[in-house]
Write an enzyme that holds these catalytic residues in place. Structure first.
Site, PDB file in Angstrom:
ATOM      1  N   ASP A   8       0.862  -1.323  -0.023  1.00 45.28           N
ATOM      2  CA  ASP A   8      -0.108  -0.034  -0.112  1.00 45.28           C
ATOM      3  C   ASP A   8       0.831   1.380   0.004  1.00 45.28           C
ATOM      4  O   ASP A   8       0.464   2.144   0.565  1.00 45.28           O
ATOM      5  CB  ASP A   8      -0.932  -0.005   1.330  1.00 45.28           C
ATOM      6  CG  ASP A   8      -1.690  -1.269   1.424  1.00 45.28           C
ATOM      7  OD1 ASP A   8      -2.163  -1.546   0.410  1.00 45.28           O
ATOM      8  OD2 ASP A   8      -1.851  -1.769   2.520  1.00 45.28           O
ATOM      9  N   GLY A  47      -3.754  -4.541  -4.505  1.00 46.16           N
ATOM     10  CA  GLY A  47      -4.808  -3.739  -4.874  1.00 46.16           C
ATOM     11  C   GLY A  47      -3.992  -2.388  -5.173  1.00 46.16           C
ATOM     12  O   GLY A  47      -3.557  -1.735  -4.544  1.00 46.16           O
ATOM     13  N   HIS A  48      -4.070  -2.109  -6.580  1.00 47.51           N
ATOM     14  CA  HIS A  48      -3.383  -0.828  -6.858  1.00 47.51           C
ATOM     15  C   HIS A  48      -4.349   0.238  -7.458  1.00 47.51           C
ATOM     16  O   HIS A  48      -5.070  -0.063  -8.555  1.00 47.51           O
ATOM     17  CB  HIS A  48      -2.322  -1.231  -7.989  1.00 47.51           C
ATOM     18  CG  HIS A  48      -1.292  -1.913  -7.498  1.00 47.51           C
ATOM     19  ND1 HIS A  48      -0.537  -2.723  -8.288  1.00 47.51           N
ATOM     20  CD2 HIS A  48      -1.024  -2.254  -6.298  1.00 47.51           C
ATOM     21  CE1 HIS A  48       0.548  -3.380  -7.597  1.00 47.51           C
ATOM     22  NE2 HIS A  48       0.284  -3.123  -6.258  1.00 47.51           N
ATOM     23  N   THR A  49      -4.326   1.461  -6.871  1.00 42.59           N
ATOM     24  CA  THR A  49      -5.443   2.362  -7.143  1.00 42.59           C
ATOM     25  C   THR A  49      -4.601   3.267  -8.122  1.00 42.59           C
ATOM     26  O   THR A  49      -3.359   3.869  -7.980  1.00 42.59           O
ATOM     27  CB  THR A  49      -5.825   3.068  -5.933  1.00 42.59           C
ATOM     28  OG1 THR A  49      -6.353   2.276  -4.865  1.00 42.59           O
ATOM     29  CG2 THR A  49      -6.812   4.185  -6.297  1.00 42.59           C
ATOM     30  N   THR A  52      -9.665  -5.401   1.105  1.00 45.74           N
ATOM     31  CA  THR A  52     -10.568  -5.817   1.839  1.00 45.74           C
ATOM     32  C   THR A  52     -11.320  -4.554   2.698  1.00 45.74           C
ATOM     33  O   THR A  52     -12.292  -4.920   3.324  1.00 45.74           O
ATOM     34  CB  THR A  52      -9.725  -6.317   3.095  1.00 45.74           C
ATOM     35  OG1 THR A  52      -8.684  -5.505   3.846  1.00 45.74           O
ATOM     36  CG2 THR A  52      -9.046  -7.644   2.678  1.00 45.74           C
ATOM     37  N   VAL A 100       2.436  14.449  -3.241  1.00 41.53           N
ATOM     38  CA  VAL A 100       1.429  15.169  -2.140  1.00 41.53           C
ATOM     39  C   VAL A 100       0.126  15.086  -2.572  1.00 41.53           C
ATOM     40  O   VAL A 100      -0.619  15.780  -2.247  1.00 41.53           O
ATOM     41  CB  VAL A 100       1.997  16.501  -2.296  1.00 41.53           C
ATOM     42  CG1 VAL A 100       3.392  16.862  -1.524  1.00 41.53           C
ATOM     43  CG2 VAL A 100       1.954  17.223  -3.650  1.00 41.53           C
ATOM     44  N   GLN A 155       2.711  -5.908  -3.238  1.00 35.84           N
ATOM     45  CA  GLN A 155       2.797  -5.931  -1.802  1.00 35.84           C
ATOM     46  C   GLN A 155       4.224  -5.094  -1.629  1.00 35.84           C
ATOM     47  O   GLN A 155       4.634  -4.363  -2.284  1.00 35.84           O
ATOM     48  CB  GLN A 155       2.926  -7.350  -1.427  1.00 35.84           C
ATOM     49  CG  GLN A 155       1.689  -8.230  -1.242  1.00 35.84           C
ATOM     50  CD  GLN A 155       1.398  -8.586  -2.609  1.00 35.84           C
ATOM     51  OE1 GLN A 155       2.000  -9.408  -3.305  1.00 35.84           O
ATOM     52  NE2 GLN A 155       0.187  -8.553  -3.072  1.00 35.84           N
ATOM     53  N   LYS A 168       2.501   2.298  -4.832  1.00 40.18           N
ATOM     54  CA  LYS A 168       3.258   2.089  -6.135  1.00 40.18           C
ATOM     55  C   LYS A 168       2.525   2.354  -7.486  1.00 40.18           C
ATOM     56  O   LYS A 168       3.161   2.416  -8.508  1.00 40.18           O
ATOM     57  CB  LYS A 168       3.760   0.590  -5.988  1.00 40.18           C
ATOM     58  CG  LYS A 168       4.572   0.183  -4.976  1.00 40.18           C
ATOM     59  CD  LYS A 168       4.616  -1.580  -4.661  1.00 40.18           C
ATOM     60  CE  LYS A 168       3.659  -2.323  -4.263  1.00 40.18           C
ATOM     61  NZ  LYS A 168       3.004  -1.991  -3.067  1.00 40.18           N
ATOM     62  N   GLY A 169       1.099   1.889  -7.442  1.00 43.46           N
ATOM     63  CA  GLY A 169       0.359   1.964  -8.587  1.00 43.46           C
ATOM     64  C   GLY A 169       0.517   3.199  -9.400  1.00 43.46           C
ATOM     65  O   GLY A 169       0.774   3.406 -10.471  1.00 43.46           O
TER      66      GLY A 169
HETATM   67  P1  IMP Z   1      -2.265 -12.797   1.701  1.00 45.78           P
HETATM   68  O1  IMP Z   1      -1.302 -12.128   0.702  1.00 45.78           O
HETATM   69  O2  IMP Z   1      -3.724 -12.286   1.352  1.00 45.78           O
HETATM   70  O3  IMP Z   1      -1.982 -13.955   2.081  1.00 45.78           O
HETATM   71  O4  IMP Z   1      -2.040 -11.878   3.267  1.00 45.78           O
HETATM   72  C1  IMP Z   1      -1.184 -12.115   4.005  1.00 45.78           C
HETATM   73  C2  IMP Z   1      -0.669 -10.539   4.505  1.00 45.78           C
HETATM   74  O5  IMP Z   1      -0.226  -9.800   3.542  1.00 45.78           O
HETATM   75  C3  IMP Z   1      -1.667 -10.033   5.372  1.00 45.78           C
HETATM   76  O6  IMP Z   1      -1.170  -9.083   6.356  1.00 45.78           O
HETATM   77  C4  IMP Z   1      -2.353  -8.991   4.348  1.00 45.78           C
HETATM   78  O7  IMP Z   1      -2.919  -7.977   4.976  1.00 45.78           O
HETATM   79  C5  IMP Z   1      -0.876  -8.626   3.664  1.00 45.78           C
HETATM   80  N1  IMP Z   1      -1.254  -8.214   2.305  1.00 45.78           N
HETATM   81  C6  IMP Z   1      -1.348  -8.996   1.069  1.00 45.78           C
HETATM   82  N2  IMP Z   1      -1.307  -8.257   0.093  1.00 45.78           N
HETATM   83  C7  IMP Z   1      -1.248  -6.967   0.455  1.00 45.78           C
HETATM   84  C8  IMP Z   1      -1.467  -5.746  -0.073  1.00 45.78           C
HETATM   85  O8  IMP Z   1      -1.250  -5.548  -1.234  1.00 45.78           O
HETATM   86  N3  IMP Z   1      -1.298  -4.513   0.470  1.00 45.78           N
HETATM   87  C9  IMP Z   1      -1.043  -4.703   1.846  1.00 45.78           C
HETATM   88  N4  IMP Z   1      -1.054  -5.841   2.510  1.00 45.78           N
HETATM   89  C10 IMP Z   1      -1.028  -6.885   2.032  1.00 45.78           C
END
Ligand code: IMP
Length: 427
Positions: free
Chosen positions: A13, A40-42, A300, A416, A223, A16-17
């Site tokens: 988060d 999740g890239h916005t 989520t 910013v 990630q 990066k997107g």
């Molecule tokens: P998983 O990748 O869904 O198995 O989640 C494992 C951990 O990585 C959890 O703490 C998630 O919240 C975190 N996580 C996975 N993908 C992302 C992402 O794109 N952004 C932030 N946290 C992520």
């Protein structure tokens, strides 16, 4: 030749997107190499706001090829939804999205298995994004995966699916869940596959060809380094390799050809899910950052945990990624704070302790650490409309320079605001 990797230096988060979107115009290929639809890239651009999880972020540049490399796992439903959204916004993706047939598929049983693991673990659960990442990567490394290659051969797919259901269904039954029906899963997957079949073609050749021609390639990490399966806060991490080095195996590109690594870090720290976060703030400052930064998970919707920038972590993740330059995002979120802290290491004992590094500790020990801070004055002025480094308040400039010094990497971009223009190049 320019092969640039854009990677997250924190717990995902990092925006990066936005950096990929800014760097993508004119780039020949943008490629994803890790993760799946847990990302999740916005992206905010002239076509609208997109929240993409699988589609590489070059989709809004008409001449750019979007590549999903073998290191990515694909959830077909998510992918098809994204392709539809992108096409409906007036962007033509036809012939521009190539998915490696080596990609493993997230099957309907993967999120179900994950829900069992998380439920049984109770308080020690990882707090995943519920996209089935752990189980799909576990199947991959234990030779139980199903790949696009398999879908192109009905008999092969049918045999593999039957075998997997014969392993997984007894587990579901043992935990009081309904077993999955072979025919239903088979039909569902084949029907989804038919919609993306034309995009499934191995990109290796086209990537090599671009390299030969000195073409530009952007490698889009998903990630962040602290979620990396080897170097992150295991077991509070993700299942794939989130580092620039992962781009090599996850796309099929020689390590020495990656010429530039842009490490993206927020001007503070956030984390979703469980696990240690030494600089987490559970007070009103944490809430202020959360509100100002709209810190809610893209996948989520969960509120993100917020805290001060941890320069000890970002120095480590810069080193491990071989970062050539930093992008410091969401600086404006700190606009309203009188004093700003930066963590420079940890203490473990109450008194007389030395400074500990992240890489010396596991998740459990990191949980027990206390951050050691330096303090900097805030700037208490809005920065959202600023479009040059010199236009930033002097305290904000000093903050950026301090981050550079502590992380030992040059800050090349500061952002910013969410728009493309709100990312200021430095130097
Ligand atoms: P998983 O990748 O869904 O198995 O989640 C494992 C951990 O990585 C959890 O703490 C998630 O919240 C975190 N996580 C996975 N993908 C992302 C992402 O794109 N952004 C932030 N946290 C992520």
């Amino acid at each position: 030749m320019s092969v640039t990797a854009v990677v997250g230096l924190q717990w995902g988060d990092e925006a990066k997107g936005k950096i990929v979107d800014m760097l993508s115009p004119g780039v020949e290929i943008v490629a994803r190499f890790n993760g799946g639809d847990n990302a999740g890239h916005t992206v905010v651009n002239s076509y609208g706001t997109f929240k993409v999880r699988l589609t590489p972020n070059g989709f809004s540049s008409p001449g750019t090829l979007c590549v999903i490399g073998p290191g990515v796992v694909v959830n077909l439903t998510t992918l098809i939804g994204e392709i539809d959204q992108i096409q409906q916004s007036g962007i033509d993706l036809s012939g521009r999205l190539w998915i490696s047939p080596r990609c493993h598929l997230v099957m309907p049983y993967h999120p179900l298995l994950e829900s069992i693991y998380e439920q049984v673990k109770g308080l020690s659960r990882t707090g995943t994004t519920k996209r089935g990442m752990g189980p799909v990567f576990a199947d991959k490394v234990s030779y139980n995966g199903i790949r696009f290659f398999d879908l192109s051969d009905n008999t092969l797919f049918s045999g593999k699916l039957r075998l997997q259901l014969s392993i997984k269904n007894p587990i579901f039954e043992a935990f009081g869940l309904q077993p999955l029906d072979y025919d239903q899963v088979y039909q569902e997957i084949m029907q989804l596959y038919a919609q993306v079949k034309d995009c499934v073609r191995e990109p290796f050749g086209v990537v090599q060809e671009a390299l030969r021609r000195d073409g530009s390639i952007l490698l889009e990490g998903a990630q962040g380094a602290l979620l990396d399966n080897n170097w992150g806060t295991y077991p509070y991490c993700t299942a794939s390799i989130t580092l620039a080095g992962g781009a090599s195996a996850g796309l099929g590109i020689a390590p020495r050809l990656i010429t530039q690594v842009v490490g993206v870090a927020k001007a503070y720290t956030t984390r979703v899910g469980a696990g240690p976060m030494p600089t987490e703030l559970s007070d009103s400052t944490g809430e202020t950052i959360q509100k100002a930064g709209l810190e809610y998970g893209t996948v989520t919707g969960r509120p993100r945990r917020c805290g001060w920038l941890d320069a000890e972590l970002v120095r480590f993740t810069s080193q491990i990624n071989g970062v050539t330059e930093l992008a410091l995002t969401k600086l404006d979120v700190l606009d309203g704070l009188e004093t700003i802290k930066i963590c420079v290491g940890y203490h473990r004992a109450q008194t007389g302790d030395r400074l500990w590094h992240y890489w010396e500790l596991d998740a459990h020990r990191l949980e027990e650490c206390r951050p050691v801070y330096i303090e900097m004055p805030g700037w208490l002025k809005p920065t959202v409309a600023v479009r040059s480094f010199a236009g930033l308040p002097p305290q904000a400039q000093a903050y950026v320079r301090k981050v550079e010094e502590l992380v030992e990497a040059p800050v090349r971009y500061v952002s910013v605001g969410p728009q493309r223009e709100a990312t200021i190049p430095i130097g």
